[in-house]
Write a protein that holds these residues in place. Structure first.
Motif, short mmCIF file in Angstrom:
data_model
loop_
_atom_site.label_atom_id
_atom_site.label_comp_id
_atom_site.label_asym_id
_atom_site.label_seq_id
_atom_site.Cartn_x
_atom_site.Cartn_y
_atom_site.Cartn_z
N ARG A 2 14.71 16.77 -2.45
CA ARG A 2 14.53 17.71 -3.55
C ARG A 2 14.31 19.10 -2.98
O ARG A 2 13.95 19.25 -1.82
N LYS A 3 14.48 20.09 -3.83
CA LYS A 3 14.22 21.48 -3.43
C LYS A 3 13.19 22.05 -4.39
O LYS A 3 13.36 21.98 -5.60
N CYS A 4 12.11 22.60 -3.83
CA CYS A 4 11.04 23.18 -4.63
C CYS A 4 11.60 24.29 -5.53
O CYS A 4 12.31 25.18 -5.06
N LEU A 5 11.29 24.20 -6.79
CA LEU A 5 11.78 25.16 -7.77
C LEU A 5 11.30 26.58 -7.47
O LEU A 5 12.00 27.55 -7.75
N LEU A 6 10.15 26.71 -6.86
CA LEU A 6 9.59 28.03 -6.60
C LEU A 6 10.00 28.59 -5.23
O LEU A 6 10.59 29.65 -5.14
N CYS A 7 9.69 27.86 -4.17
CA CYS A 7 9.89 28.41 -2.82
C CYS A 7 11.15 27.91 -2.11
O CYS A 7 11.45 28.33 -1.01
N GLN A 8 11.87 26.99 -2.75
CA GLN A 8 13.14 26.47 -2.23
C GLN A 8 12.99 25.53 -1.03
O GLN A 8 13.97 25.17 -0.39
N LYS A 9 11.77 25.13 -0.70
CA LYS A 9 11.55 24.22 0.41
C LYS A 9 12.05 22.82 0.03
O LYS A 9 11.82 22.36 -1.08
N GLU A 10 12.69 22.16 0.98
CA GLU A 10 13.15 20.80 0.74
C GLU A 10 12.02 19.82 1.03
O GLU A 10 11.25 20.01 1.97
N TYR A 11 11.93 18.78 0.20
CA TYR A 11 10.89 17.77 0.36
C TYR A 11 11.37 16.45 -0.22
O TYR A 11 12.33 16.40 -0.98
N LYS A 12 10.67 15.40 0.15
CA LYS A 12 11.02 14.05 -0.31
C LYS A 12 10.04 13.61 -1.40
O LYS A 12 8.83 13.67 -1.22
N TYR A 13 10.60 13.20 -2.53
CA TYR A 13 9.80 12.65 -3.62
C TYR A 13 10.72 11.86 -4.54
O TYR A 13 11.78 12.35 -4.95
N CYS A 14 10.30 10.67 -4.85
CA CYS A 14 11.06 9.83 -5.76
C CYS A 14 10.12 9.31 -6.86
O CYS A 14 9.22 8.53 -6.57
N PRO A 15 10.31 9.75 -8.09
CA PRO A 15 9.41 9.33 -9.16
C PRO A 15 9.52 7.84 -9.49
O PRO A 15 8.66 7.30 -10.18
N CYS A 17 10.02 5.43 -6.94
CA CYS A 17 9.69 4.62 -5.76
C CYS A 17 8.19 4.30 -5.72
O CYS A 17 7.36 5.15 -6.07
N ALA A 18 7.88 3.12 -5.26
CA ALA A 18 6.47 2.68 -5.18
C ALA A 18 5.67 3.57 -4.23
O ALA A 18 4.50 3.84 -4.49
N GLU A 19 6.29 4.03 -3.16
CA GLU A 19 5.56 4.84 -2.18
C GLU A 19 5.12 6.21 -2.74
O GLU A 19 4.19 6.82 -2.24
N ASP A 20 5.79 6.68 -3.79
CA ASP A 20 5.43 7.96 -4.41
C ASP A 20 4.75 7.81 -5.77
O ASP A 20 4.44 8.80 -6.43
N ALA A 21 4.49 6.58 -6.16
CA ALA A 21 3.91 6.33 -7.49
C ALA A 21 2.54 6.98 -7.67
O ALA A 21 2.18 7.38 -8.77
N TYR A 22 1.78 7.12 -6.60
CA TYR A 22 0.43 7.70 -6.68
C TYR A 22 0.45 9.23 -6.68
O TYR A 22 -0.56 9.88 -6.96
N LYS A 23 1.58 9.83 -6.38
CA LYS A 23 1.68 11.28 -6.28
C LYS A 23 1.75 11.92 -7.67
O LYS A 23 2.21 11.30 -8.63
N PRO A 24 1.28 13.18 -7.78
CA PRO A 24 1.30 13.85 -9.09
C PRO A 24 2.72 14.09 -9.61
O PRO A 24 3.66 14.29 -8.82
N LYS A 25 2.87 14.10 -10.91
CA LYS A 25 4.19 14.23 -11.53
C LYS A 25 4.82 15.61 -11.33
O LYS A 25 6.03 15.75 -11.40
N TRP A 26 3.99 16.65 -11.04
CA TRP A 26 4.57 17.97 -10.81
C TRP A 26 5.46 17.97 -9.57
O TRP A 26 6.26 18.89 -9.37
N MET A 27 5.35 16.94 -8.75
CA MET A 27 6.19 16.87 -7.54
C MET A 27 7.66 16.66 -7.86
O MET A 27 8.51 16.78 -6.99
N VAL A 28 7.98 16.41 -9.11
CA VAL A 28 9.39 16.34 -9.51
C VAL A 28 10.03 17.72 -9.29
O VAL A 28 11.20 17.81 -8.94
N LEU A 29 9.24 18.78 -9.46
CA LEU A 29 9.78 20.14 -9.37
C LEU A 29 9.27 20.97 -8.18
O LEU A 29 9.94 21.91 -7.76
N PHE A 30 8.07 20.64 -7.69
CA PHE A 30 7.43 21.47 -6.67
C PHE A 30 6.98 20.64 -5.47
O PHE A 30 6.51 19.52 -5.65
N HIS A 31 7.05 21.22 -4.28
CA HIS A 31 6.69 20.47 -3.08
C HIS A 31 5.18 20.40 -2.86
O HIS A 31 4.70 19.52 -2.18
N ASP A 32 4.41 21.37 -3.43
CA ASP A 32 2.95 21.31 -3.29
C ASP A 32 2.29 21.92 -4.52
O ASP A 32 2.94 22.55 -5.36
#
Length: 111
Positions: A2-15, A17-32
């Motif tokens: 994925r690419k952060c909507l604000l800073c354009q940084k690439e990051y891995k997040y899959c809404p 996948c079990a490994e990302d299930a605990y992560k906040p939902k804003w990670m769909v658009l932003f890396h941090d």
């Protein structure tokens, strides 16, 4: 990736996948969270939920160095908001009372 909507940084997040299930939902658009919060302030200011002063205070509490890779629209929006602080400071200087020396002569009123 994925690419952060604000800073354009690439990051891995899959809404999905079990490994990302605990992560906040804003990670769909932003890396941090910082990028998420900057974007949130810009949106709320644009929609009138935050005054210029509130937006300035909130933006100054965040790490704005991530904006070096942001889009020109985002950079310009942040600059416009932050530039209002300078104007307000200058207006305060203009509004402050100026002491004017009086040139009137004192007279003695003796009887």
């Amino acid at each position: 990736m994925r690419k952060c909507l604000l800073c354009q940084k690439e990051y891995k997040y899959c809404p999905y996948c079990a490994e990302d299930a605990y992560k906040p939902k804003w990670m769909v658009l932003f890396h941090d969270e910082n990028c998420s919060e900057i974007f949130d302030v810009l949106q709320r200011h644009d929609q009138g939920f935050y005054t210029d002063e509130e937006a300035i205070i909130r933006l100054k509490s965040l790490d704005l160095t991530v904006l070096k890779n942001a889009t020109e629209n985002v950079k310009n929006q942040v600059k416009r908001i932050l530039s209002k602080e300078v104007k307000e400071d200058k207006q305060e200087e203009i509004k402050s009372p100026v002491m004017i020396k009086s040139n009137t002569k004192k007279t003695n009123n003796r009887k």
